[in-house]
Design an enzyme around this catalytic site. Sequence first.
Site, PDB file in Angstrom:
ATOM      1  CE  LYS A 112       4.831  34.996  -4.663  1.00 43.70           C
ATOM      2  NZ  LYS A 112       3.835  33.950  -4.427  1.00 43.70           N
ATOM      3  CE  LYS A 163      -0.205  28.702  -5.696  1.00 50.59           C
ATOM      4  NZ  LYS A 163      -1.207  29.322  -6.575  1.00 50.59           N
ATOM      5  CD  GLU A 180       3.263  37.477  -8.133  1.00 51.59           C
ATOM      6  OE1 GLU A 180       3.303  36.247  -8.015  1.00 51.59           O
ATOM      7  OE2 GLU A 180       2.681  38.223  -7.329  1.00 51.59           O
ATOM      8  NE  ARG A 184      -2.871   1.740  -0.867  1.00 55.95           N
ATOM      9  CZ  ARG A 184      -3.218   1.311  -2.066  1.00 55.95           C
ATOM     10  NH1 ARG A 184      -3.784   0.130  -2.221  1.00 55.95           N
ATOM     11  NH2 ARG A 184      -2.977   2.028  -3.135  1.00 55.95           N
ATOM     12  CG  ASP A 235      -0.030  37.057 -10.678  1.00 52.82           C
ATOM     13  OD1 ASP A 235      -0.150  35.834 -10.888  1.00 52.82           O
ATOM     14  OD2 ASP A 235      -0.621  37.655  -9.762  1.00 52.82           O
TER      15      ASP A 235
END
Lengths: 279, 279, 279, 279, 279, 279
Positions: free
Chosen positions: C167, C135, C197, C99, C218
């Site tokens: 940012k 992420k 950014e 598993r 962005d």
Amino acid sequence: MSVPKLTLTKVVAVALEEDVGRGDVTTEACVDAALTSSARVAARERLVFCGTEIAAEVFAQLDVRVRVEPHVADGAWLEKGAAALTLHGPARSLLHGERVMLNFAQRLSGIATMTRAFVDALPAGTRTRITDTRKTTPGLRALERYAVRCGGGHNHREDLAAAVLIKDNHVAASGGVTPASRRARARAAHTSKVLCEVDSMAQLAEALEAGADIVMLDNFADDQLPAAVKLVAGRALIEVSGRVSLERIPMIARAGIDVISVGALTHSARAVDLGLDWQ
Amino acid sequence: MSVPKLTLTKVVAVALEEDVGRGDVTTEACVDAALTSSARVAARERLVFCGTEIAAEVFAQLDVRVRVEPHVADGAWLEKGAAALTLHGPARSLLHGERVMLNFAQRLSGIATMTRAFVDALPAGTRTRITDTRKTTPGLRALERYAVRCGGGHNHREDLAAAVLIKDNHVAASGGVTPASRRARARAAHTSKVLCEVDSMAQLAEALEAGADIVMLDNFADDQLPAAVKLVAGRALIEVSGRVSLERIPMIARAGIDVISVGALTHSARAVDLGLDWQ
Amino acid sequence: MSVPKLTLTKVVAVALEEDVGRGDVTTEACVDAALTSSARVAARERLVFCGTEIAAEVFAQLDVRVRVEPHVADGAWLEKGAAALTLHGPARSLLHGERVMLNFAQRLSGIATMTRAFVDALPAGTRTRITDTRKTTPGLRALERYAVRCGGGHNHREDLAAAVLIKDNHVAASGGVTPASRRARARAAHTSKVLCEVDSMAQLAEALEAGADIVMLDNFADDQLPAAVKLVAGRALIEVSGRVSLERIPMIARAGIDVISVGALTHSARAVDLGLDWQ
Amino acid sequence: MSVPKLTLTKVVAVALEEDVGRGDVTTEACVDAALTSSARVAARERLVFCGTEIAAEVFAQLDVRVRVEPHVADGAWLEKGAAALTLHGPARSLLHGERVMLNFAQRLSGIATMTRAFVDALPAGTRTRITDTRKTTPGLRALERYAVRCGGGHNHREDLAAAVLIKDNHVAASGGVTPASRRARARAAHTSKVLCEVDSMAQLAEALEAGADIVMLDNFADDQLPAAVKLVAGRALIEVSGRVSLERIPMIARAGIDVISVGALTHSARAVDLGLDWQ
Amino acid sequence: MSVPKLTLTKVVAVALEEDVGRGDVTTEACVDAALTSSARVAARERLVFCGTEIAAEVFAQLDVRVRVEPHVADGAWLEKGAAALTLHGPARSLLHGERVMLNFAQRLSGIATMTRAFVDALPAGTRTRITDTRKTTPGLRALERYAVRCGGGHNHREDLAAAVLIKDNHVAASGGVTPASRRARARAAHTSKVLCEVDSMAQLAEALEAGADIVMLDNFADDQLPAAVKLVAGRALIEVSGRVSLERIPMIARAGIDVISVGALTHSARAVDLGLDWQ
Amino acid sequence: MSVPKLTLTKVVAVALEEDVGRGDVTTEACVDAALTSSARVAARERLVFCGTEIAAEVFAQLDVRVRVEPHVADGAWLEKGAAALTLHGPARSLLHGERVMLNFAQRLSGIATMTRAFVDALPAGTRTRITDTRKTTPGLRALERYAVRCGGGHNHREDLAAAVLIKDNHVAASGGVTPASRRARARAAHTSKVLCEVDSMAQLAEALEAGADIVMLDNFADDQLPAAVKLVAGRALIEVSGRVSLERIPMIARAGIDVISVGALTHSARAVDLGLDWQ
């Protein structure tokens, strides 16, 4: 400019485990638990202090009742006899943590003081940086990098993943500076710079051609530097490395080099003299 | 005479994590996985080597296919240019571990070399010991104690639990050398020795009276030593500590002192020059 | 192109602890210790496989007697029904690890497969890169970055220390793109790139003026891209980010963008279907 | 209904180490240490939120001065645009933890939202449970089980020791369902239930005969379910497993099945869209 | 006299992980989170209590809101029915920690109570010590040594590095007591005592001649003790070891033995009866 | 029937760290590194042995060159004087690991031997089980559960998550056995059994009514047992707990009780006598 908190926590825990993990039989026998005390961390020679954050962490882990009162910020000059900070709290806990705290502070202040000497040797007006290398004490890299910053220096890449640095072995294994560069660019993140160590004008020319972001002149003679700077002509940052002594700093900076990396800052700084004065 | 295996494993794991934990982007890009190589760890100055066991552990953790072939034992003198050991294995793995291995070996060989200088300064025929102190690099105590032994030195107590050591603060908190001694004996294991630091002949007399196993003469002047030895008269071991320079070693040893503890061995030895020669 | 060994070891240890740390009562009861077996890890749909190294580590930790025989390299396409690898060894150990091994392989192969779809959507001849973002699944970043590479993608910066990325909040706190850039350059290592950014042409111009190495557009509209590329004019790498769908990839690449970062590769790839066929 | 505290602490520490363990160079350079700020964690789509406890732990580890103010409890529906919680504290610390916190919350809220869809598909009045499986993300099982509960689902056995589950391999190795059952009962604690996976009516009959507490119908066709329920006749709990889609839920529940286990809840839920709005 | 804080933290963390690391399903289901409660840790037989510090640490790790109110100090006699401490706090947390806390306290109080019986068997006026040995429960040595001290006993050497102890195997491997002693002195720190285990008067004489600090009479008959004491004549501490029963304590002490080490204190003390009375 | 490998590794590492983590100064000084030796682990009294796996792990971690040759399987009776296993390898390593290995084996064999006595007290033909409880040594639960199995006993639930066990406090907090049961069922996995502790016939009736899988008769008098068994009438398993002495075992078993749980097996078994005979 601080040390990453998570690293600081782990490093201090290891150090305390090593020295007081099994207890402090003398202090527990001789000093009453109720006794409180104050003690000053004082310079026994002129030095750049680095140790406030570490002292705070040492005693936070040992005994939250200890209060650490800083008199200067990390990175400040401390004259002989001056105090960097004062500790207040249970005498037992001060004694438990004294040696670990001083072991950190003496070593890191030694690095900060040595770095400051190199930085102060830079001629006024130059933009040259003094940096450390990866020749740090195993386990203490983050702290030693912080000490270098406290001394006015800058850091080099943190580890083998932090940037591409092509050395002679990589060149040999890839078949030349150009293929090595190409392979590295293809594999590395677009956010990574590519550094190339060179030991001759020919290699330097090839590295520039291959688009290196930074060229590292390894053990170049003093009189080679102007030609190298001229050849680079702003196409890359120029770094000088390889057993650079304090005496050579002004000359190298004046030649227009961007970065001088000095391994000795972290591998050979002597501990400076700090002591604990009880009050 | 080796480093405890469990400690060695942990310390090396931390050091590898720090430098190659996130990978080595340059080597992975530029060096083929199938390429094997050999490299010699060579002295670039005369030194006492300390690093064979550490090198073996570094590469055992990185890649079991690397073979570490030692040419000398830890503690041996290495002439400039001579090789301490040869590494054989995948070129990638040799490159991954090079810096960490050298960071350990340069630092520990530095300690061994400095210790050897102090030990060699002892007059022939004396039984005086040169020892380290607890002023070690946080996290590396076990390795640095090993390096001291490789240099012909001996170790002091390992940590705050390893023996009773009564200092001025303990004396002050207990109301005198005699009550401090009594409290310590009552609390400590019968297997622990009691050391007492003294800074005057009067305190020395009191410590002997209280039955100290070892008396530590802290910052005694050279001309006080004979009287101190005479007063002790074999009732305790005598240790001298406090910023002892190499020059004073013969005099102190000739005075009949049993132990000289030298903090600088571990807090201020410079890294010696070792390099990796690829073949 | 592999996962850093030390990370792999730790991540697999945590996963095994979680699932079999307290034992596998069913298997110990029902399966004789002496029974050996073979089982194929087979694709139940077409997919890009990523899991050979992980499978090897899972069983190395569980039982060194298990042999992992790979049939394809990580990153290869696997047709429905084809086997990625065969396991040979004690049946108990195969059952203990089944598993955990599949949980890793299904998830990472899912990422590799999705990445491959994005990479294959790039028009022939463009040099645009598809990259991941930060992420990622907490604890699995190094493995997921590896899976992205297996799918033909590239990685973005590894963590908050790996490069400077300015940012909107950094801009707001510093008083503008220019001062933010200056502060970042002064603090960051010379080996770090500076990314900025931007969400408008005006900000883009300012970022270029401030010397950004990489500009991140962005949520720019499709029809803004050509103007942006023209404005940059090779002075910086251009990255597009922000919920980029598979459909938009060809257009963005044709506009001359260098890098397209896609968070969904790691935060929303579904697990692909892999199973264990016993033989 | 919370996550076990000790697990939460460890998982969050790993995640922070991974992303901010080496520092956040941009924020330290651009944002003053004294600046404080507030930010809302807001839904950018309709979702079931799961992340309050995790957010609190993330910031407790990073900086105790950050205050986490929840607006809804974990498990609540959040409309697009609504805020789940507000963070107040040093701007640097909010920026350090932003990504890690969102990575957890987006993933877990994704699981909770998908679970809620399955639970809401159950016809009113049925007592059927929707459960997860062991197909969880390595290292995050406890958190994902919590997210399933937040979505109204239930958990299956936690690991290989938590209950006996006899599968085809165990049956094959033991010589049949009956001997497998007997061996398992003899070895397992009397506090353990025995589950038996069956793929035919014949196996189901044998499992019931052998006294299984729970029978798991693996990939049974829809029209086999009524006969299976009739055969069981209350002698065991009945679970249906094997790639169950949302559409089949009402039918399965109406057939009288007790438990439907859905692997996709944890292995293939997409991350939902959450963002941080600075104020 | 306390347990080293760092050890206590680690041992308690392991114990909590073991019992409540995965949650407490019964309590979370049946007890409301808001319910607070008080409970007394009470003696169900007469005993020497040891557990206040441990209880404080258990609940500090579980839930800082729990308040631990001690009624007696560790080491005090507790009559049957008397309470050692009272816990106040969330009922859930008290239930989560109840078993772990009692498992520690029952075991350690058992050791303290047994030690007290041996200490109380010493005739008035003798200075003989009762000590533990290294026959402790793996993982709990520091706590069990503390329990021995709470019972009025003393500790023996902590581990294999804490002192030199020459046993028959060391003698055999070195070629006799004298060479073994010499080798040990040469290697060990000057701060270490040398103990020598002897099983005959001849060996005892040799050990004294070799300068042992402590001689350990192993399984000497009662009537041999006076001759041994006479032979030693104050030149070394004398320890008796080897299955010493409570009945023999007065005789051995009266013979003038300094130390009696009793392995049973830690390897065979039964748990005493403590319970939690809810209020 | 073995100990989970991952747990065994961790527990042994902690034990070795505790005893030999800092080295074994005596052995390193007195015993040559090249000396090899053999030694038998022998019973000094009749006992059920439990320690082969542990011994193998201890020496695998210390020195892979040590070979552990078992003469009996864990769980076998060993007559006084008989050997359980023979160790072959470097004499230093055998001495380093001797005490840790014996500390484990004496304690676990003590548990196995005591368990065997309880199991052998069961009348022939009964199906009653003897089980342990959660009253285990902190940190050693998995090993002690294994020792109980080696003695012929069975295990109870492993930790607070492994099954629901409703005790008086849960009943009180929920408003009765029935609501406690209902809340527990609703929260617990369908794979968990529900146990209910009862102290009267009335409570027993209520627990059965509420559908408990197992009823635990707490401190029931001997003459209450037949009525309890009659009332249960096969609707649940019946467990007897609460200070059950060896003498009461036959009577309880004959009354038809399914399970007798005995806390003393793990909290109060004395260490049996094992020694190392050098050859």
